[in-house]
Design a protein around this motif. Structure first.
Motif, mmCIF file in Angstrom:
data_model
loop_
_atom_site.group_PDB
_atom_site.id
_atom_site.type_symbol
_atom_site.label_atom_id
_atom_site.label_comp_id
_atom_site.label_asym_id
_atom_site.label_seq_id
_atom_site.Cartn_x
_atom_site.Cartn_y
_atom_site.Cartn_z
ATOM 1 N N HIS A 1 42.203 39.419 37.952
ATOM 2 C CA HIS A 1 43.451 38.920 37.386
ATOM 3 C C HIS A 1 44.595 39.935 37.467
ATOM 4 N N ASP B 1 43.188 30.584 30.620
ATOM 5 C CA ASP B 1 42.343 31.790 30.617
ATOM 6 C C ASP B 1 41.516 31.803 29.333
ATOM 7 N N ASP C 1 43.123 31.673 35.506
ATOM 8 C CA ASP C 1 41.922 32.517 35.545
ATOM 9 C C ASP C 1 40.748 31.549 35.468
ATOM 10 N N ASP D 1 44.468 38.906 28.090
ATOM 11 C CA ASP D 1 44.852 39.935 29.077
ATOM 12 C C ASP D 1 46.105 40.688 28.650
ATOM 13 N N HIS E 1 42.459 44.250 34.748
ATOM 14 C CA HIS E 1 42.567 42.783 34.679
ATOM 15 C C HIS E 1 42.602 42.282 33.233
#
Ligand code: MN
Ligand code: MN
Length: 319
Positions: A126, A150, A240, A154, A166
């Motif tokens: 990512h 996701d 993601d 993150d 990531h």
């Protein structure tokens, strides 16, 4: 309809399993007159903190994309006949130097943008979203709203003392003025955290979130309402693949149980395509790790997610 657009190789003449792999059997960027929508591989996984292998993601997604046909009934568009869609190959990343790899990805995306192409990145871990979004933001001259599908935010600050991973790149993206968190939504969050403060730290950055648990009770439509409300102006979309449950996407670096089904993911993407109030400027699908994907289902889900995104961009460019 773009009469000039060169579409995929005709599957009634050359079977889908034959030939050199490009995304959806489309021509290469260098073989067509653009611009349109370009699919760019970002085969880098030096930002992973757990299971690696996403460097092989672009190749696996291309392999899984050969069954994609020309008409997308969910979005109501024949993307390859509407605009020129083409495969831009892979950015030439340095596998052991994350900053150099990011520069290579940003420069490949920037070159495409300068030629008028919209870029759909295929990861890669990512972290590649940072250079891809940076190129898109530079093109727009402003920070972008973010739609992030996701399991994870993150937005942590660092891992092992490294600020570029990531799990940290969207905090960097805010610091760099690439992402405007107040026009951003994160959907599908779940899993164990480091401490009680993690969720608050993420919200303090300005993000609105829809957890997997909220999807249970409020459904996809509620999430889409939030997207329509917040993700206005120029928007970046990132998928993601670990937003999916490991039952649907085992081949990923940081799997979390209790995730979305592939059907829910496609419903979210369709909803973004038909209901957005923003203008999608670029996107990516990341974190496919083929060594953990024995049946290829993760790559197949990613290829179809990318197809929805390409369709969305094609419809938007045509309209
Ligand atoms: Mn994740
Ligand atoms: Mn992620």
């Amino acid at each position: 309809v773009n009469e000039e657009a060169v579409g995929p190789i005709d599957a009634s003449l050359v079977p889908r399993f034959a030939g050199v792999r490009t995304f959806a059997r489309l021509p290469s960027v260098g073989d067509v007159t653009g611009p349109g929508v370009a699919v760019l591989g970002a085969p880098f996984d030096g930002g992973t903190t757990f299971r690696s292998g996403a460097r092989f993601g672009p190749a696996a997604v291309r392999e899984a994309s050969v069954l994609l046909r020309s008409y997308n009934p969910d979005i109501g568009v024949a993307p390859f006949a509407t605009v020129q869609v083409a495969d831009a190959g892979d950015a030439a990343v340095n596998p052991v130097d994350i900053e150099a790899a990011h520069i290579a990805i940003e420069s490949a995306a920037g070159e495409l943008n300068a030629g008028g192409w919209s870029v759909v990145g295929i990861g890669g871990d990512h972290s590649v979203s940072l250079p891809l979004a940076r190129a898109a933001a530079a093109r727009c001259g402003s920070a972008l709203g973010l739609i992030q599908l996701d399991a994870h935010t993150d937005t942590w600050d660092s891992y092992f003392g490294s600020r570029l991973t990531h799990g940290t790149m969207f905090r960097r993206a805010i610091e760099q003025g690439v992402i405007d968190p107040h026009r951003s939504v994160q959907i599908g969050l779940r899993g164990s955290l480091y401490s009680t403060g993690d969720e608050g730290d993420n919200r303090a950055l300005g993000f609105r979130t829809v957890s997997a648990r909220q999807l249970d009770t409020q459904g996809v439509d509620h999430a889409l309402d939030l997207v329509a409300e917040l993700a206005t102006g120029a928007v970046y979309l990132t998928v993601d693949i670990d937003v999916l449950d490991p039952a649907f996407a085992p081949g990923t670096g940081t799997p979390e149980v209790g995730g979305l089904s592939t059907r829910e993911l496609l419903a979210l993407l369709r909803g973004v395509a038909v209901g957005t109030n923003g203008r999608l400027v670029a996107a990516d699908v990341v974190e496919v790790s083929p060594p953990y994907d024995p049946a290829g289902v993760t790559a197949l889900a990613a290829a179809n997610a990318a197809y929805h995104i390409v369709s969305m961009l094609a419809a938007q460019r045509a309209g």
